[in-house]
Design an enzyme around this catalytic site. Sequence first.
Site, PDB file in Angstrom:
ATOM      1  N   TYR A 193     -38.688  50.716 -18.126  1.00 44.70           N
ATOM      2  CA  TYR A 193     -37.924  51.473 -19.127  1.00 44.70           C
ATOM      3  C   TYR A 193     -38.525  51.318 -20.518  1.00 44.70           C
ATOM      4  CZ  TYR A 193     -34.272  52.794 -15.878  1.00 44.70           C
ATOM      5  OH  TYR A 193     -33.591  53.372 -14.850  1.00 44.70           O
ATOM      6  N   PHE A 215     -24.595  52.729 -17.274  1.00 43.99           N
ATOM      7  CA  PHE A 215     -23.988  51.797 -18.240  1.00 43.99           C
ATOM      8  C   PHE A 215     -23.712  52.465 -19.583  1.00 43.99           C
ATOM      9  CE2 PHE A 215     -27.100  50.247 -21.437  1.00 43.99           C
ATOM     10  CZ  PHE A 215     -28.279  50.801 -20.954  1.00 43.99           C
ATOM     11  N   CYS A 238     -29.816  44.153 -20.750  1.00 44.58           N
ATOM     12  CA  CYS A 238     -30.258  43.187 -21.752  1.00 44.58           C
ATOM     13  C   CYS A 238     -29.161  42.382 -22.458  1.00 44.58           C
ATOM     14  CB  CYS A 238     -31.134  43.879 -22.775  1.00 44.58           C
ATOM     15  SG  CYS A 238     -32.694  44.401 -22.034  1.00 44.58           S
ATOM     16  N   PHE A 239     -28.034  42.992 -22.830  1.00 46.97           N
ATOM     17  CA  PHE A 239     -27.072  42.251 -23.648  1.00 46.97           C
ATOM     18  C   PHE A 239     -26.656  40.941 -22.962  1.00 46.97           C
ATOM     19  CE2 PHE A 239     -25.072  45.699 -26.629  1.00 46.97           C
ATOM     20  CZ  PHE A 239     -26.277  45.771 -27.300  1.00 46.97           C
ATOM     21  N   ARG A 271     -13.566  55.184 -22.116  1.00 52.00           N
ATOM     22  CA  ARG A 271     -14.560  55.462 -23.150  1.00 52.00           C
ATOM     23  C   ARG A 271     -13.998  56.215 -24.347  1.00 52.00           C
ATOM     24  NH1 ARG A 271     -19.416  52.746 -22.947  1.00 52.00           N
ATOM     25  NH2 ARG A 271     -20.105  52.499 -20.819  1.00 52.00           N
ATOM     26  N   ALA A 276     -27.556  39.968 -29.749  1.00 54.88           N
ATOM     27  CA  ALA A 276     -26.306  39.199 -29.764  1.00 54.88           C
ATOM     28  C   ALA A 276     -25.335  39.765 -30.795  1.00 54.88           C
ATOM     29  CB  ALA A 276     -26.605  37.728 -30.058  1.00 54.88           C
TER      30      ALA A 276
HETATM   31  P1  NAD Z   1     -38.239  47.070 -15.991  1.00 57.37           P
HETATM   32  O1  NAD Z   1     -37.738  46.201 -14.901  1.00 57.37           O
HETATM   33  O2  NAD Z   1     -37.773  48.496 -16.071  1.00 57.37           O
HETATM   34  O3  NAD Z   1     -39.829  47.137 -15.939  1.00 57.37           O
HETATM   35  C1  NAD Z   1     -40.646  46.023 -15.795  1.00 57.37           C
HETATM   36  C2  NAD Z   1     -41.882  46.421 -14.974  1.00 57.37           C
HETATM   37  O4  NAD Z   1     -42.788  45.333 -14.977  1.00 57.37           O
HETATM   38  C3  NAD Z   1     -41.578  46.732 -13.520  1.00 57.37           C
HETATM   39  O5  NAD Z   1     -42.040  48.029 -13.187  1.00 57.37           O
HETATM   40  C4  NAD Z   1     -42.342  45.649 -12.741  1.00 57.37           C
HETATM   41  O6  NAD Z   1     -42.868  46.107 -11.509  1.00 57.37           O
HETATM   42  C5  NAD Z   1     -43.440  45.290 -13.704  1.00 57.37           C
HETATM   43  N1  NAD Z   1     -44.000  43.949 -13.515  1.00 57.37           N
HETATM   44  C6  NAD Z   1     -43.340  42.771 -13.446  1.00 57.37           C
HETATM   45  N2  NAD Z   1     -44.213  41.748 -13.340  1.00 57.37           N
HETATM   46  C7  NAD Z   1     -45.443  42.303 -13.327  1.00 57.37           C
HETATM   47  C8  NAD Z   1     -46.757  41.752 -13.236  1.00 57.37           C
HETATM   48  N3  NAD Z   1     -46.965  40.426 -13.175  1.00 57.37           N
HETATM   49  N4  NAD Z   1     -47.783  42.599 -13.244  1.00 57.37           N
HETATM   50  C9  NAD Z   1     -47.595  43.950 -13.303  1.00 57.37           C
HETATM   51  N5  NAD Z   1     -46.384  44.518 -13.403  1.00 57.37           N
HETATM   52  C10 NAD Z   1     -45.320  43.704 -13.418  1.00 57.37           C
HETATM   53  O7  NAD Z   1     -37.921  46.313 -17.344  1.00 57.37           O
HETATM   54  P2  NAD Z   1     -37.627  46.956 -18.791  1.00 57.37           P
HETATM   55  O8  NAD Z   1     -36.230  47.457 -18.855  1.00 57.37           O
HETATM   56  O9  NAD Z   1     -38.746  47.866 -19.129  1.00 57.37           O
HETATM   57  O10 NAD Z   1     -37.677  45.649 -19.703  1.00 57.37           O
HETATM   58  C11 NAD Z   1     -38.907  45.003 -19.970  1.00 57.37           C
HETATM   59  C12 NAD Z   1     -38.682  43.993 -21.084  1.00 57.37           C
HETATM   60  O11 NAD Z   1     -38.298  44.689 -22.273  1.00 57.37           O
HETATM   61  C13 NAD Z   1     -37.578  42.977 -20.827  1.00 57.37           C
HETATM   62  O12 NAD Z   1     -37.948  41.754 -21.381  1.00 57.37           O
HETATM   63  C14 NAD Z   1     -36.390  43.534 -21.583  1.00 57.37           C
HETATM   64  O13 NAD Z   1     -35.503  42.524 -22.004  1.00 57.37           O
HETATM   65  C15 NAD Z   1     -37.046  44.176 -22.778  1.00 57.37           C
HETATM   66  N6  NAD Z   1     -36.325  45.310 -23.360  1.00 57.37           N
HETATM   67  C16 NAD Z   1     -35.735  46.240 -22.577  1.00 57.37           C
HETATM   68  C17 NAD Z   1     -35.102  47.330 -23.159  1.00 57.37           C
HETATM   69  C18 NAD Z   1     -34.447  48.396 -22.339  1.00 57.37           C
HETATM   70  O14 NAD Z   1     -33.812  49.276 -22.923  1.00 57.37           O
HETATM   71  N7  NAD Z   1     -34.552  48.394 -21.024  1.00 57.37           N
HETATM   72  C19 NAD Z   1     -35.111  47.471 -24.554  1.00 57.37           C
HETATM   73  C20 NAD Z   1     -35.736  46.494 -25.324  1.00 57.37           C
HETATM   74  C21 NAD Z   1     -36.348  45.422 -24.715  1.00 57.37           C
HETATM   75  C1  UGA Z   2     -29.487  47.560 -26.523  1.00 56.66           C
HETATM   76  C2  UGA Z   2     -29.782  47.584 -28.025  1.00 56.66           C
HETATM   77  O1  UGA Z   2     -28.974  48.586 -28.637  1.00 56.66           O
HETATM   78  C3  UGA Z   2     -31.250  47.882 -28.286  1.00 56.66           C
HETATM   79  O2  UGA Z   2     -31.528  47.792 -29.676  1.00 56.66           O
HETATM   80  C4  UGA Z   2     -32.108  46.862 -27.542  1.00 56.66           C
HETATM   81  O3  UGA Z   2     -33.476  47.147 -27.695  1.00 56.66           O
HETATM   82  C5  UGA Z   2     -31.755  46.919 -26.060  1.00 56.66           C
HETATM   83  O4  UGA Z   2     -30.343  46.633 -25.898  1.00 56.66           O
HETATM   84  C6  UGA Z   2     -32.480  45.898 -25.240  1.00 56.66           C
HETATM   85  O5  UGA Z   2     -32.904  44.899 -25.728  1.00 56.66           O
HETATM   86  O6  UGA Z   2     -32.532  46.194 -24.044  1.00 56.66           O
HETATM   87  P1  UGA Z   2     -29.061  49.388 -24.656  1.00 56.66           P
HETATM   88  O7  UGA Z   2     -28.538  48.238 -23.876  1.00 56.66           O
HETATM   89  O8  UGA Z   2     -30.070  50.273 -24.029  1.00 56.66           O
HETATM   90  O9  UGA Z   2     -29.711  48.868 -26.030  1.00 56.66           O
HETATM   91  O10 UGA Z   2     -27.846  50.330 -25.108  1.00 56.66           O
HETATM   92  P2  UGA Z   2     -26.719  50.181 -26.242  1.00 56.66           P
HETATM   93  O11 UGA Z   2     -26.571  51.482 -26.897  1.00 56.66           O
HETATM   94  O12 UGA Z   2     -26.930  49.014 -27.092  1.00 56.66           O
HETATM   95  O13 UGA Z   2     -25.402  49.942 -25.369  1.00 56.66           O
HETATM   96  C7  UGA Z   2     -25.199  48.719 -24.675  1.00 56.66           C
HETATM   97  C8  UGA Z   2     -23.821  48.727 -24.039  1.00 56.66           C
HETATM   98  O14 UGA Z   2     -22.803  48.610 -25.058  1.00 56.66           O
HETATM   99  C9  UGA Z   2     -23.508  50.021 -23.273  1.00 56.66           C
HETATM  100  O15 UGA Z   2     -22.811  49.714 -22.101  1.00 56.66           O
HETATM  101  C10 UGA Z   2     -22.634  50.797 -24.240  1.00 56.66           C
HETATM  102  O16 UGA Z   2     -21.777  51.704 -23.603  1.00 56.66           O
HETATM  103  C11 UGA Z   2     -21.858  49.665 -24.896  1.00 56.66           C
HETATM  104  N1  UGA Z   2     -21.325  50.028 -26.229  1.00 56.66           N
HETATM  105  C12 UGA Z   2     -22.177  50.305 -27.246  1.00 56.66           C
HETATM  106  C13 UGA Z   2     -19.958  50.071 -26.429  1.00 56.66           C
HETATM  107  O17 UGA Z   2     -19.168  49.802 -25.512  1.00 56.66           O
HETATM  108  N2  UGA Z   2     -19.485  50.403 -27.675  1.00 56.66           N
HETATM  109  C14 UGA Z   2     -20.317  50.688 -28.709  1.00 56.66           C
HETATM  110  O18 UGA Z   2     -19.815  50.979 -29.821  1.00 56.66           O
HETATM  111  C15 UGA Z   2     -21.694  50.641 -28.489  1.00 56.66           C
END
Ligand code: NAD
Ligand code: UGA
Length: 456
Positions: free
Chosen positions: A15, A334, A274-275, A431, A223
């Site tokens: 993602y 979510f 993540c949260f 919601r 957080a």
């Molecule tokens: P994800 O699970 O969608 O993707 C991770 C990918 O990494 C997977 O496709 C997996 O196959 C690959 N992978 C794992 N180990 C590997 C390896 N050793 N070599 C090659 N590929 C490998 O995860 P994500 O949601 O993209 O999150 C990634 C990181 O970013 C996490 O630390 C998360 O906390 C952070 N993050 C996520 C979001 C979000 O909105 N999802 C936002 C900000 C930060």
């Molecule tokens: C959150 C942060 O907003 C991003 O900045 C961060 O990069 C990301 O986590 C991450 O580290 O993965 P995300 O989890 O994708 O992003 O979505 P949010 O919009 O933050 O919503 C998180 C949850 O809180 C959802 O379930 C949403 O419905 C809920 N939420 C959000 C509420 O219930 N009320 C609100 O006012 C806002």
Amino acid sequence: MKGRIRDIVCIGAGYVGGPTMAVIADRCPDISVTVIDMNEARIAAWNSDALPVYELGLAEIVRRTRGRNLRFIPQAEGAASIAQADAIFISVNTPTKTQGEGAGKASDLSYVESCARYIAEHATGPTIVIEKSTMPVRAADTIKRILSSGKNGGSFHVLSNPEFLAEGTAIRDLEKPDRVLIGGENVTAIEALAAVYRHWVPDAAILRTGLWSAELSKLAANAFLAQRVSSINAISALCEATEADVDEVAGVCGADTRIGLKFLKASIGFGGSCFKKDLLSLIYLCEFYQLSGPAAYWQGVLDINEWQKRRIAAMAAEYAKLGGGVVAILGLAFKKNTNDFRESPAIDICNQLLAAGIRLRLQDERVDAGDFAKTLVDERKAGFAFFPDIGQAVSGAGAILILTEWDAYAALDWTALARLTAKDAAIFDGRGIVRRAAAQAAGFKVFTVGKGQAPN
Ligand code: NAD
Ligand code: UGA
């Protein structure tokens, strides 16, 4: 070290890795971007028309960059790209540990560590290694240690460049970020990465900090956001008991510029990958440094979230039991505009209802039914069914529980739906999106989180 980045590799096509690299490739036509992943099916999907991640605008960006300066390749073919890269992003998952020291709280860095070993094995030249994944503070120590064990004599600078995008708005967040954060120890490396972002982000929005501040800032930011959601959800219960209206209270509090309006929408609780994991990681760090007060404080944010999910599920179950014991669940993701249901409140709420003997009719426009079914604890898999259509989902239901704020649910024709549901059906709007007057006029009893008592 080269002062200019021309060749980027990202390990992890999830993602974050997929959309982030697509936007970098789009905004930096002079940079070659290669995304590699050990999951070959995921790579194949990135190379197809059915991308593995749904985000508004993503498909168009991938269409114009893929084959130009963006490519997705399986990790098995990635060694040459690593050898050639000026900068390598690590964007793999960092889930909560399930075993060993810190199980249930600490982040599992095994995926990150295996990336570092892979880089150490194949990198040749001076390389900037960038933590894009969310890491516990001081994780860069571990990465540096692994990198220094490489046999090819590659030299490395480690930067922390955490990602702040939110799902559902990923492309907008990447194209117009509030800030980009780069933490590091080497100014040349920091400025080389800043120059990549400067292709489209104003320099004033690129924050430079030390490594440890960058790592900790990411955990702290999540957080703080989660804490706001728990704060308004705690207030929502008090609103229901006192006939105050949670949206009015949030509006008044948020009008104070010191507080602000965002992240004050009451809900069934926060979800997402993540949260919870990042709060648990922060709690573990506090405990590790023997800071029991701060650990308890952040634990409280999680506890309120669990409590909110439980109490709303219990209300819907109690009401549904009075009728035929059937609940239509509208929304499994979510949040809206994503197909992601990791840690979605819908999972716990559905499981609580199933455990109470309620039969569920499930609907979501993006979530994969088969994958979601795997999260449900129902031995015979007979207590629930999925429906592509909202009308079908609510047919015969004694209660409709809205768990995701999809626009389609905010615009429902309640008069038409009233002909399909059981008699005396109630809507539980988790919601705050239902037009109450219209739903009530159609004959529904309506409960909205933070607005009055549940129907009985
Ligand atoms: P994800 O699970 O969608 O993707 C991770 C990918 O990494 C997977 O496709 C997996 O196959 C690959 N992978 C794992 N180990 C590997 C390896 N050793 N070599 C090659 N590929 C490998 O995860 P994500 O949601 O993209 O999150 C990634 C990181 O970013 C996490 O630390 C998360 O906390 C952070 N993050 C996520 C979001 C979000 O909105 N999802 C936002 C900000 C930060
Ligand atoms: C959150 C942060 O907003 C991003 O900045 C961060 O990069 C990301 O986590 C991450 O580290 O993965 P995300 O989890 O994708 O992003 O979505 P949010 O919009 O933050 O919503 C998180 C949850 O809180 C959802 O379930 C949403 O419905 C809920 N939420 C959000 C509420 O219930 N009320 C609100 O006012 C806002």
